[in-house]
Scaffold this motif. Sequence first.
Motif, PDB file in Angstrom:
ATOM      1  N   SER A 167      -7.982  -2.691  -3.230  1.00 34.03           N
ATOM      2  CA  SER A 167      -7.017  -3.639  -2.681  1.00 34.03           C
ATOM      3  C   SER A 167      -7.573  -5.049  -2.810  1.00 34.03           C
ATOM      4  CB  SER A 167      -6.733  -3.349  -1.204  1.00 34.03           C
ATOM      5  OG  SER A 167      -6.190  -2.051  -1.039  1.00 34.03           O
ATOM      6  N   LEU A 186       0.833  -1.203   0.000  1.00 34.75           N
ATOM      7  CA  LEU A 186       0.000   0.000   0.000  1.00 34.75           C
ATOM      8  C   LEU A 186       0.867   1.253   0.000  1.00 34.75           C
ATOM      9  CD1 LEU A 186      -2.764   1.324   0.117  1.00 34.75           C
ATOM     10  CD2 LEU A 186      -2.719   1.091   2.602  1.00 34.75           C
ATOM     11  N   ARG A 211      -2.692  -3.734  -5.412  1.00 32.16           N
ATOM     12  CA  ARG A 211      -3.112  -2.405  -4.955  1.00 32.16           C
ATOM     13  C   ARG A 211      -3.202  -1.501  -6.180  1.00 32.16           C
ATOM     14  NH1 ARG A 211      -3.772  -5.443  -1.434  1.00 32.16           N
ATOM     15  NH2 ARG A 211      -2.833  -5.480   0.663  1.00 32.16           N
TER      16      ARG A 211
END
Length: 592
Positions: free
Chosen positions: A307, A144, A246
């Motif tokens: 995600s 992330l 992501r």
Amino acid sequence: MANGVWVVILPTARPGPGYRGVVSVHLWVGAGAAAERASEHGCAHLLEHMAFKPFVDQQGNTGDLAGVVERLGGDVNAFTSHDETVFHATVPADQVGAALDALIDATLARELVGNHDAEQLAREREVVIEEIRQYHDDPSSRSLQSLIGDLHGEHCYGRPVIGSEDEVRSLTPAILRGWHRRQYRGAKLLLVVTGPVDVAAVQAQASERLAGLPASEPPSRRPGPTPLTEPKIRVERADVQEAYIRIGWLGGTVLDARGVALDVAAVALGQGESSRLSLGIRRRAQLVSDVHASYFGGVVGGAFLVSAQADADLAERACIALLAEVDALARVPLEADELGRARALLQSSLIYRRETVQGQAHALGYYATASGRLGAEDDYFSELAKLDPERVRATCAEFLRGDQLALTLLLPRDRIDARAARSLAARLREHCQVAKRSPTKPKRSANKPARAERDQFGTWHARLASGLRIVARLDPSVPVVGGWLVWPGGLRLEPARAGGIASLTGILLNRGTSRRDGDALAREVEGLAAVLDGFAGHDSLGLQFECLTANLPTILARTLECAADPIFADAELDEARRITLADLEAELDDPG
């Protein structure tokens, strides 16, 4: 105040006899990681840690913030973001004065890092460095942060709030003192107090303790991040078991209409069991084991994020399927029921926040710090009420473009070689460039309860002829109901040959009855901004729900239906088993 410090007090109704009630005290500093100079990266977060080190109060006594507040019967914590640093404590109402003094003594009435604190700073620096290493060990967090960095480029929002290991090691007492003197003052400070308090007394105490602080201008607003002009694709190999996907786009801010539209789009796309990603990508196509969409609105910029986790062999197909679902948001307006569900979930957050003084204080502080005024929260919900499907579609078309995305993909090192990873990155980049735009009524039960009785604490009790006990407590302060339906079960009662059966039962209890399937049930429950989930522990099994009071009859009926008539469909069991096995595999990636 004359020096710019802002004090907001929200008095709430006093609780009934025998209850003192609680008060929440929040101190918001309108400066976080985004305000740091090049030599200061990581200092906002490190200074937050130092506020919990020992201080000397007005009476000359030495104490630490956590110890003082906990001795009052409360709890205290803090957090740092890009836009703010926040200290918050919740204490019994009759201890609000002591809590306010402790919070000010610990954060404002002293140098947080004095020359004599070198040893404490060194220890706390190592604590933060260990925190950085823990983030690096977690593939979910690491992927992330890589995405956020690629998405924001050189903008301050792209830097990790916590800083890097080298940056934190370079922070000196002088740097931290300089930050404290510039930021913890004047119009950059907001004190919020909520609960059953004497407003005049709190105002007088706040004036006495804060009026002498140096003045300052309100926090300055920096330019927002610049959207990407071509896709940024990162495919990396790591010591992981699953593929971590992501994907992100820039757009909107926390307070503008476009940010609200993207918030709605994120809910419809990937929040809840009835969302598009959950139904289409996870359950039907079975390309991922976990998937979620979200929108994070900052003061000067926002990010729309998707995600997912998937088997490495399915990673490419999963990425393409996720991008197709996002592209559909920009091409076709939401269905009316999708918009209604998203709006209901976001509107209900306002009511759920009001369940607690902590939630009320956080909302006041968050919106006031972001906007510099009261009422900004009302503006958000006003924009939400005005949204229609076409406005959501147009906003998605403006921002969620194939040439403006960043994509980070972590793949298992032992299953994917370097050449395959480079080839996959090239194919995904090409894909993004090409895709620039191109029921039966339930039977009535005769099982009537005995007469309910109220005990000395105001709790009602009744028992049905079947033996089911009903326990209820009324709280008229918030129009929300929470409930648990529990029976003995769980791991303790599992036979050796059926390990895991309690957990699977809990997962499947809300996934279909003879009257409606699991997807229909999820759409109905989430459309009412409610939650209905099964659970299983060591000793118990059951269902829990939370909903707005007006919707209790419907949600209670669905809870009882799931308990009495679950069908445990083969397809649902296969899906639950698949996700559970994926979760067990993912646990191998978590060093903790």
